[in-house]
Design an enzyme around this catalytic site. Sequence first.
Site, PDB file in Angstrom:
ATOM      1  N   CYS A   1      -2.543   8.715   3.152  1.00 23.10           N
ATOM      2  CA  CYS A   1      -2.213   8.636   1.645  1.00 23.10           C
ATOM      3  C   CYS A   1      -3.085   8.417   0.778  1.00 23.10           C
ATOM      4  O   CYS A   1      -3.273   8.424  -0.324  1.00 23.10           O
ATOM      5  CB  CYS A   1      -1.884   6.726   2.228  1.00 23.10           C
ATOM      6  SG  CYS A   1      -3.487   5.732   2.493  1.00 23.10           S
TER       7      CYS A   1
ATOM      8  N   GLU B   1       0.905  -0.647   0.082  1.00 28.56           N
ATOM      9  CA  GLU B   1      -0.492  -0.227   0.032  1.00 28.56           C
ATOM     10  C   GLU B   1       0.715   1.903   0.280  1.00 28.56           C
ATOM     11  O   GLU B   1       1.244   1.585   0.642  1.00 28.56           O
ATOM     12  CB  GLU B   1      -0.647   0.020   1.239  1.00 28.56           C
ATOM     13  CG  GLU B   1      -1.814  -1.337   1.216  1.00 28.56           C
ATOM     14  CD  GLU B   1      -2.441  -1.068   0.193  1.00 28.56           C
ATOM     15  OE1 GLU B   1      -3.227  -0.423  -0.596  1.00 28.56           O
ATOM     16  OE2 GLU B   1      -3.995  -2.257  -0.095  1.00 28.56           O
TER      17      GLU B   1
HETATM   18  P1  NAP Z   1       8.283   4.984   4.771  1.00 34.13           P
HETATM   19  O1  NAP Z   1       9.133   5.837   5.096  1.00 34.13           O
HETATM   20  O2  NAP Z   1       8.463   4.162   3.242  1.00 34.13           O
HETATM   21  O3  NAP Z   1       8.515   4.062   5.769  1.00 34.13           O
HETATM   22  C1  NAP Z   1       7.298   2.493   5.766  1.00 34.13           C
HETATM   23  C2  NAP Z   1       7.473   2.031   6.947  1.00 34.13           C
HETATM   24  O4  NAP Z   1       8.863   1.200   6.294  1.00 34.13           O
HETATM   25  C3  NAP Z   1       8.259   1.933   8.118  1.00 34.13           C
HETATM   26  O5  NAP Z   1       7.136   1.065   9.291  1.00 34.13           O
HETATM   27  C4  NAP Z   1       9.314   2.125   8.019  1.00 34.13           C
HETATM   28  O6  NAP Z   1       9.928   1.946   9.444  1.00 34.13           O
HETATM   29  C5  NAP Z   1       9.792   0.470   7.280  1.00 34.13           C
HETATM   30  N1  NAP Z   1      10.984   0.668   6.344  1.00 34.13           N
HETATM   31  C6  NAP Z   1      11.745   1.409   6.434  1.00 34.13           C
HETATM   32  N2  NAP Z   1      12.758   1.399   5.829  1.00 34.13           N
HETATM   33  C7  NAP Z   1      12.644  -0.504   5.955  1.00 34.13           C
HETATM   34  C8  NAP Z   1      13.391  -1.701   5.713  1.00 34.13           C
HETATM   35  N3  NAP Z   1      15.198  -1.364   4.942  1.00 34.13           N
HETATM   36  N4  NAP Z   1      13.241  -2.501   5.477  1.00 34.13           N
HETATM   37  C9  NAP Z   1      12.018  -2.917   6.562  1.00 34.13           C
HETATM   38  N5  NAP Z   1      10.960  -1.878   7.049  1.00 34.13           N
HETATM   39  C10 NAP Z   1      11.457  -0.272   6.088  1.00 34.13           C
HETATM   40  O7  NAP Z   1       6.776   6.180   4.748  1.00 34.13           O
HETATM   41  P2  NAP Z   1       6.448   6.224   6.269  1.00 34.13           P
HETATM   42  O8  NAP Z   1       7.108   7.700   5.955  1.00 34.13           O
HETATM   43  O9  NAP Z   1       6.444   5.835   7.324  1.00 34.13           O
HETATM   44  O10 NAP Z   1       4.879   6.787   5.805  1.00 34.13           O
HETATM   45  C11 NAP Z   1       4.752   7.733   4.653  1.00 34.13           C
HETATM   46  C12 NAP Z   1       4.138   7.286   3.565  1.00 34.13           C
HETATM   47  O11 NAP Z   1       3.392   6.524   3.107  1.00 34.13           O
HETATM   48  C13 NAP Z   1       3.823   7.924   2.355  1.00 34.13           C
HETATM   49  O12 NAP Z   1       4.836   8.077   1.067  1.00 34.13           O
HETATM   50  C14 NAP Z   1       2.086   7.880   1.784  1.00 34.13           C
HETATM   51  O13 NAP Z   1       1.911   7.521   0.953  1.00 34.13           O
HETATM   52  C15 NAP Z   1       2.129   6.085   1.971  1.00 34.13           C
HETATM   53  N6  NAP Z   1       1.665   5.511   2.760  1.00 34.13           N
HETATM   54  C16 NAP Z   1       0.542   4.371   1.915  1.00 34.13           C
HETATM   55  C17 NAP Z   1      -0.828   3.795   2.510  1.00 34.13           C
HETATM   56  C18 NAP Z   1      -1.702   3.341   2.489  1.00 34.13           C
HETATM   57  O14 NAP Z   1      -2.538   3.173   2.582  1.00 34.13           O
HETATM   58  N7  NAP Z   1      -1.417   3.047   1.137  1.00 34.13           N
HETATM   59  C19 NAP Z   1      -1.059   4.117   4.570  1.00 34.13           C
HETATM   60  C20 NAP Z   1      -0.627   5.657   5.049  1.00 34.13           C
HETATM   61  C21 NAP Z   1       0.679   5.876   4.378  1.00 34.13           C
HETATM   62  P3  NAP Z   1      10.858   3.590  10.010  1.00 34.13           P
HETATM   63  O15 NAP Z   1      10.049   4.075  10.422  1.00 34.13           O
HETATM   64  O16 NAP Z   1      11.615   2.528  11.408  1.00 34.13           O
HETATM   65  O17 NAP Z   1      12.050   3.900   9.497  1.00 34.13           O
END
Ligand code: NAP
Length: 672
Positions: A297, A258
């Site tokens: 999102c 997602e």
């Molecule tokens: P993100 O930086 O991609 O992180 C998402 C998750 O992935 C976090 O739990 C992060 O943990 C983890 N993560 C990052 N690098 C990783 C790795 N190498 N291995 C394992 N896990 C890893 O996104 P975010 O900043 O939290 O959220 C914002 C984004 O999410 C936006 O782009 C938004 O559009 C999207 N979003 C989408 C939805 C949907 O349902 N489609 C819903 C909400 C948000 P850490 O925080 O510990 O790095």
Amino acid sequence: MKPVTLQNYAEGKWIAGAGAMADLRSAVNGDVVALTSSQGLDFGEMLKFAREKGGPALRALTFHQRALMLKALAEALTAKKDALYELSYNTGATKADSWIDIDGGIGTFAVYQGKGRRELPNDTILIDGSVEGLSRNGTFQGLHVYTSLQGVAVHINAFNFPVWGMLEKLAPTFLAGVPAVVKPASATSYLTEAAVRVMLEANVLPPGALQLIVGSTGDLFDHLTSQDVVSFTGSAQTASKLKTHPVIARESVRFVAEQDSLNASVLGPDATPESPEFDLFIKEVAKEMTVKAGQKCTAIRRAMVPTKLLDAAQEALAVRLSKITIGDPRDEATKMGALVSVAQREDVRAKIREIATDGTIASGNPDASVGNTKGAFMQPILLRCERPWDARAVHDVEAFGPVSTLMPYKDAADAIALANRGKGSLVMSVFSYDTAFERDVVLGAGAFHGRIAFIDRDSAKESTGHGSPMPHMIHGGPGRAGGGEEMGGIRGVTHYMQRTALQGSPRVLSSITHRFMAGAPVEVSTNHPFRRKFHDLPIGYQLNTKTRDISLEDIEHFAHFTGDTFYAHMDEEAARANPLFGGRVAHGYLILAFAAGLFVDPDPGPVLANYGLDNLRFVKPVKPGDSIQVALTVKDKTLRKPDQGEVRWDVVVTNQNSEQVAGYDLLTMNAA
Ligand code: NAP
């Protein structure tokens, strides 16, 4: 306030991570509120614990028992929600924002527990679709079933919904009988950790059903197998990194993504500044920009209006946005709180600069100082892009904050083409009162969007809006949105199950699925089935009734009594001219009524009510002089309350030549 040290929940124990701790800061004032680390966890052992303890314990429960577990968890979370709201302020969320996250999450559990008990069997196997005949005489048939995956669901969540994001994934996972390892985004993991504590303290989850990682996932992916599912929510960048992990490819691990999404909202070509849809559109765009400080999102990133309405829309939006009070989310006057962190705000500012290369800033100042200078506050920013056909960044760059771009379209086809320029989104909304345009949108844009919400003067008051994923409906979208699908009612449960095609005799398939299928052995009734209580009715228990002759007088009497004097029953000549009838025939409803007269046992007893029919088909006409008979067989049973259960009866009505003339499922509620 002294920061708390967050703990991981691994192999049945709360464990603080070792080594250097990451600081998690309040979005409101920059204070360190929590310290976190997952260093020292044995990720391989965590997965093993889930597979060996949690999985078997969950799979031993029926869907209904798992649903009751969700109900108890929802109650536990409700009882402690004030404490969760308190923590949520630190994420920058206002009370209204927290309601979406916390109450929205609990509501998702509530919907799933209800659906689980209503729509799933009180069993551990789920039938998908109907029986497929694979042989001439029906001795070899096919049926699809779902069974629980025997691995672990690894849920990696985004920062913006620390509670809902976890619960919307856990609800279908637990219902499917699969244990989970949850890894929240670090920035808001203190709130997720608190919610996990509440769920574990409720003491309804078997050991190994739920584990928590606060911090990095270390080498967890190296230990995944084909029975596991990774369900990721976050940025497209992280998703692409994780889904190309060699173990995901080698083991064919299911990977649900997602991602971010350049969601569009379109004001229809029929709108005018005076039409109700114009106001509804303006209200919704402003709302989507400012709820959760635009960190959703599903938020509207691209607002599209007919060219002639561009200036009017800009003006109306600017007025609305200027009324948004920004500041401390605890303050009741505040309409928009802070972004999750100063780093996130800097990222949003950089993205705004990129998008602005395609247009101009029409309202707000991205660099204005607002609220506590140590907090992550900013103004909502409306951009204007005059030539969206020539633009790139506006369709490609997600500024994950209170940011949206207004743009014109020339005609209906252009609006659809522009909406699709996002290359796949979670949701698109349409504000129009023109149903022809709306159908065109579905045909032209459906393939690019996971959800399309049509909002107009008729539905606005009760509409759940553009940005709210509902547990009943699928959440996810193609392409840029990740290609994933979550929730969607019971569909979401099956994402954590394996579908298997079964082939065999009706006896085998009926025994496996606890559902009677035509051709399976029956137990001929010794006493009338209506005299038996729910628990004394075996699947396959069958009553064969006496016969009843159908006369012309019966048909005429029924016709005049009910008023159904359709020519096929009353006019021999006209009925003969119809090749389907070839002469006067009995009413289908007469057959149903006579069938009930044949199988009903009249005295009060365990059958409390007849509450409907499913799958009714009249397969062959019944003519005056024919004789009918009914076979009534217990097809399946579902206990609904401790003292009541639903019995589904297979009803087959045949004629004097043993040909089937009608068939249906009859539903009764029986005392247990
Ligand atoms: P993100 O930086 O991609 O992180 C998402 C998750 O992935 C976090 O739990 C992060 O943990 C983890 N993560 C990052 N690098 C990783 C790795 N190498 N291995 C394992 N896990 C890893 O996104 P975010 O900043 O939290 O959220 C914002 C984004 O999410 C936006 O782009 C938004 O559009 C999207 N979003 C989408 C939805 C949907 O349902 N489609 C819903 C909400 C948000 P850490 O925080 O510990 O790095």
